[in-house]
Design a protein around this motif. Structure first.
Motif, PDB file in Angstrom:
ATOM      1  N   VAL A  96     -10.774  -5.464  -5.919  1.00  0.00           N
ATOM      2  CA  VAL A  96      -9.826  -5.060  -4.888  1.00  0.00           C
ATOM      3  C   VAL A  96      -9.080  -6.287  -4.404  1.00  0.00           C
ATOM      4  N   VAL A  97      -7.759  -6.170  -4.286  1.00  0.00           N
ATOM      5  CA  VAL A  97      -6.893  -7.261  -3.855  1.00  0.00           C
ATOM      6  C   VAL A  97      -6.040  -6.769  -2.698  1.00  0.00           C
ATOM      7  N   TYR A  98      -5.867  -7.606  -1.695  1.00  0.00           N
ATOM      8  CA  TYR A  98      -5.030  -7.271  -0.539  1.00  0.00           C
ATOM      9  C   TYR A  98      -3.658  -6.777  -0.981  1.00  0.00           C
ATOM     10  N   GLY A  99      -3.229  -5.666  -0.400  1.00  0.00           N
ATOM     11  CA  GLY A  99      -1.901  -5.145  -0.660  1.00  0.00           C
ATOM     12  C   GLY A  99      -1.754  -4.380  -1.950  1.00  0.00           C
ATOM     13  N   GLN A 100      -2.866  -4.172  -2.684  1.00  0.00           N
ATOM     14  CA  GLN A 100      -2.783  -3.463  -3.954  1.00  0.00           C
ATOM     15  C   GLN A 100      -3.712  -2.254  -3.953  1.00  0.00           C
ATOM     16  N   VAL A 101      -3.420  -1.329  -4.861  1.00  0.00           N
ATOM     17  CA  VAL A 101      -4.257  -0.147  -5.047  1.00  0.00           C
ATOM     18  C   VAL A 101      -4.934  -0.244  -6.409  1.00  0.00           C
ATOM     19  N   THR A 102      -6.248  -0.122  -6.436  1.00  0.00           N
ATOM     20  CA  THR A 102      -7.016  -0.146  -7.681  1.00  0.00           C
ATOM     21  C   THR A 102      -7.415   1.273  -8.044  1.00  0.00           C
ATOM     22  N   ASP A 103      -7.058   1.710  -9.246  1.00  0.00           N
ATOM     23  CA  ASP A 103      -7.380   3.060  -9.705  1.00  0.00           C
ATOM     24  C   ASP A 103      -8.722   3.073 -10.419  1.00  0.00           C
ATOM     25  N   VAL A 104      -9.593   4.003  -9.991  1.00  0.00           N
ATOM     26  CA  VAL A 104     -10.854   4.259 -10.684  1.00  0.00           C
ATOM     27  C   VAL A 104     -10.840   5.737 -11.067  1.00  0.00           C
ATOM     28  N   GLY A 105     -10.283   6.015 -12.223  1.00  0.00           N
ATOM     29  CA  GLY A 105     -10.048   7.385 -12.642  1.00  0.00           C
ATOM     30  C   GLY A 105      -8.645   7.819 -12.258  1.00  0.00           C
ATOM     31  N   THR A 106      -7.952   8.496 -13.175  1.00  0.00           N
ATOM     32  CA  THR A 106      -6.623   9.037 -12.912  1.00  0.00           C
ATOM     33  C   THR A 106      -6.668  10.548 -13.127  1.00  0.00           C
ATOM     34  N   LEU A 107      -5.547  11.203 -12.817  1.00  0.00           N
ATOM     35  CA  LEU A 107      -5.505  12.652 -13.018  1.00  0.00           C
ATOM     36  C   LEU A 107      -5.722  12.996 -14.487  1.00  0.00           C
ATOM     37  N   ALA A 108      -5.159  12.184 -15.384  1.00  0.00           N
ATOM     38  CA  ALA A 108      -5.323  12.439 -16.826  1.00  0.00           C
ATOM     39  C   ALA A 108      -6.679  11.987 -17.356  1.00  0.00           C
TER      40      ALA A 108
END
Length: 259
Positions: free
Chosen positions: A240-252
């Motif tokens: 996790v980084v400040y100001g960013q979004v980390t995806d763990v699993g996507t809709l696809a």
């Protein structure tokens, strides 16, 4: 549940007068309760820029808060502004205070139950520096999963003893993702070591989101309901980084629990 004073604003040297900073509060809910609704009767909000228990400055709240707000409507990244931005003296915000009325309720299995809030006053420590001509949104985050308890004795069946954190944009790293199948009834947890820093119940499509995470390495744990027959799972080394979004699993490509 989460209440937030949220967001990401740039500094604007022309937006307010010297020696002042502009602050806006918004409401959001951590998806951590398996109830149908949770209504908070927010009557007043104030900000304290003193280290002592004085110096409270009233924050004008929006007309929509004339009625109790179902905070479960503001989960997984949805927010509602508590009010318009206000100018405050530059310096530290030490605390935020919410004063609640008596009309706090929770809906469980279709039944509306009274939610008791001892003292009706909720104080949240922040200790955040406001720079002259800065423009800020600040999150106040209630963890409903740990805040609402069954009342063993007394007049109310449910009692709220708030578990709260407050954070400014500098601490707003995020994790989001999808988990399936829905029949697993999974709860999702953001962990650092043995510390649980967030809990979430996914939306019907499996979406979940954590906000207000500091930079670092996390584990995301997916705990299936015991009666579902599905196995728990964990994803380690989530950065996790400040100001960013980390995806763990996507809709696809969601995280998929198995039996």
């Amino acid at each position: 549940m989460r209440i937030a004073i949220n967001g990401l604003f740039k500094k604007d040297s022309n937006s307010n007068t010297g020696g002042q900073a502009k602050v806006q509060l918004v409401l959001t809910d951590a998806p951590g309760l398996n109830y149908e609704a949770l209504y908070l009767d927010i009557k007043e909000v104030s900000i304290n820029n003193s280290s002592a228990d004085d110096g409270w400055i009233s924050y004008p709240i929006a007309p929509i808060f004339a009625q109790p707000i179902n905070i479960l409507n503001y989960r997984n990244g949805k927010t509602i502004a508590i009010g318009d931005p206000v100018s405050l003296p530059a310096g530290k915000i030490e605390q935020i205070r919410l004063i609640l009325g008596n009309n706090n309720t929770i809906v469980v299995n279709g039944q509306t139950e009274k939610l008791t809030v001892p003292s009706g006053v909720v104080k949240i420590n922040l200790h955040h520096e406001l720079l002259p001509n800065g423009v800020y949104k600040i999150w106040v985050d209630f963890d409903a999963a740990r805040s609402v308890k069954v009342h063993e004795t007394g007049n109310g069946k449910y009692i709220m003893r708030p578990v709260i954190k407050a954070f400014a944009d500098e601490a707003n790293g995020q994790i989001r993702g999808y988990v399936r199948p829905a029949e697993a009834g999974a709860w999702v947890y953001a962990l650092q070591g043995v510390d649980t820093l967030g809990s979430a119940i996914p939306a019907p499509d499996g979406f979940y989101q954590f906000v207000g995470l500091t930079t670092g390495t996390y584990s995301v744990s997916f705990d299936a309901a015991d009666a579902s027959g599905y196995k728990d799972a964990v994803v380690n080394n989530v950065n996790v980084v400040y100001g960013q979004v980390t995806d763990v699993g996507t809709l696809a490509t969601p995280v998929v629990l198995i039996k």
